[in-house]
Design a protein around this motif. Structure first.
Motif, mmCIF file in Angstrom:
data_model
loop_
_atom_site.group_PDB
_atom_site.id
_atom_site.type_symbol
_atom_site.label_atom_id
_atom_site.label_comp_id
_atom_site.label_asym_id
_atom_site.label_seq_id
_atom_site.Cartn_x
_atom_site.Cartn_y
_atom_site.Cartn_z
ATOM 1 N N LYS A 92 2.801 14.487 16.804
ATOM 2 C CA LYS A 92 2.117 15.260 15.511
ATOM 3 C C LYS A 92 2.221 16.476 15.642
ATOM 4 N N ASP A 104 -3.598 -1.457 16.554
ATOM 5 C CA ASP A 104 -4.383 -0.099 16.960
ATOM 6 C C ASP A 104 -5.337 -0.818 17.950
ATOM 7 N N GLN A 110 0.985 -1.033 -0.110
ATOM 8 C CA GLN A 110 0.098 -0.001 0.161
ATOM 9 C C GLN A 110 0.971 1.216 0.048
ATOM 10 N N SER A 146 4.102 16.358 3.826
ATOM 11 C CA SER A 146 2.863 15.552 4.422
ATOM 12 C C SER A 146 3.331 14.833 5.599
ATOM 13 N N CYS A 184 1.703 4.989 10.328
ATOM 14 C CA CYS A 184 1.268 3.722 10.100
ATOM 15 C C CYS A 184 2.030 3.069 11.383
ATOM 16 N N ASP A 217 1.246 4.390 -2.694
ATOM 17 C CA ASP A 217 0.495 5.658 -2.128
ATOM 18 C C ASP A 217 2.074 6.449 -2.461
ATOM 19 N N LYS A 271 -5.442 9.064 14.989
ATOM 20 C CA LYS A 271 -5.671 8.224 14.059
ATOM 21 C C LYS A 271 -4.915 7.805 13.212
ATOM 22 N N ALA A 272 -4.502 6.667 12.923
ATOM 23 C CA ALA A 272 -3.463 6.130 12.065
ATOM 24 C C ALA A 272 -4.109 6.018 10.698
ATOM 25 N N ASP A 273 -3.077 6.375 9.818
ATOM 26 C CA ASP A 273 -3.527 6.219 8.257
ATOM 27 C C ASP A 273 -3.321 4.836 7.747
ATOM 28 N N TYR A 274 -2.474 4.092 8.497
ATOM 29 C CA TYR A 274 -2.032 2.791 7.722
ATOM 30 C C TYR A 274 -2.106 1.901 9.143
ATOM 31 N N ILE A 299 6.420 9.478 7.171
ATOM 32 C CA ILE A 299 5.475 8.418 7.751
ATOM 33 C C ILE A 299 6.354 7.958 9.128
ATOM 34 N N LYS A 316 1.932 11.436 7.644
ATOM 35 C CA LYS A 316 1.148 10.139 7.739
ATOM 36 C C LYS A 316 1.531 9.308 8.880
#
Ligand code: 5GP
Ligand code: MG
Ligand code: MG
Length: 180
Positions: free
Chosen positions: A111, A129, A25, A121, A125, A29, A139-142, A95, A123
């Motif tokens: 963050k 979770d 993924q 950007s 991962c 991306d 909130k995690a993106d991956y 990331i 993100k």
């Protein structure tokens, strides 16, 4: 060490499959980009190395060390920066890689700290979770796996700094805590 485990939640094969799925993924991306992959020490070390080898990307890596747990099985609530990253992240595709997202305090802290440095950007991962553990918004993106609200060890996750080198993720026997 293996004798202290009540049950295995994710086997080596399960974890490998999750790394392959997430790596594929991310490869898709971030195609054409050169992301900076930042691992959150120490729990992330095994996931970081396995995930990176599933990413077909020109990625460079760094680490950050923060602590919020101080020995027990519940977070102290206070996040402190033990060691910062060593590179400039301005205009980078960052990331963050984590072992587990629980209360959300660590990620909220990271963050806040890193987005102020103006990456292009940002993100997140995480292998695991634990949505029921959340006390602040994060909130995690991956995500590899959504896990139940139990204290887990192995594949980087520790109890009082031990059990990190179990090759799977499992639940400790209650008597291990009782004996401490
Ligand atoms: P948070 O700040 O989201 O509460 O927690 C993040 C950190 O707490 C994780 O990176 C991890 O070090 C620790 N943590 C949270 N849940 C667990 C767990 O079930 N087992 C272990 N060993 N550590 C955990
Ligand atoms: Mg961690
Ligand atoms: Mg820990």
């Amino acid at each position: 060490m293996n004798n202290d485990i009540e049950r295995v939640l994710y086997s080596q094969d399960d974890i490998k499959a999750a790394c392959q799925r997430l790596g594929a993924q991310l490869t898709q991306d971030y195609a054409g980009k050169k992301p900076l992959v930042i691992g959150v020490l120490k729990g992330v070390i095994f996931f970081m190395t396995d995930l990176l080898r599933e990413m077909d990307l020109m990625a460079d890596i760094d680490f950050i060390d923060v602590s919020s747990y101080h020995g027990g099985t519940a977070s102290s609530g206070q996040v402190t920066l033990e060691q910062d990253i060593s590179v400039d992240i301005k205009d980078r595709d960052v990331i963050i890689v984590e072992d587990i997202l629980d209360s959300g305090r660590t990620l909220a802290y990271l963050k806040n700290l890193l987005e102020a440095r103006n990456p292009r950007s940002f993100k997140i991962c995480t292998l695991l979770d634990k949505p029921e553990g959340r006390t602040v918004e994060a909130k995690a993106d991956y995500v590899g796996f959504d896990v139940p609200n139990e204290f887990l060890v192995g594949y980087g996750l520790d109890y009082q700094e031990f059990y990190r080198n179990l090759p799977y993720v499992g639940v400790l026997k209650p008597e291990v805590y009782a004996n401490k």
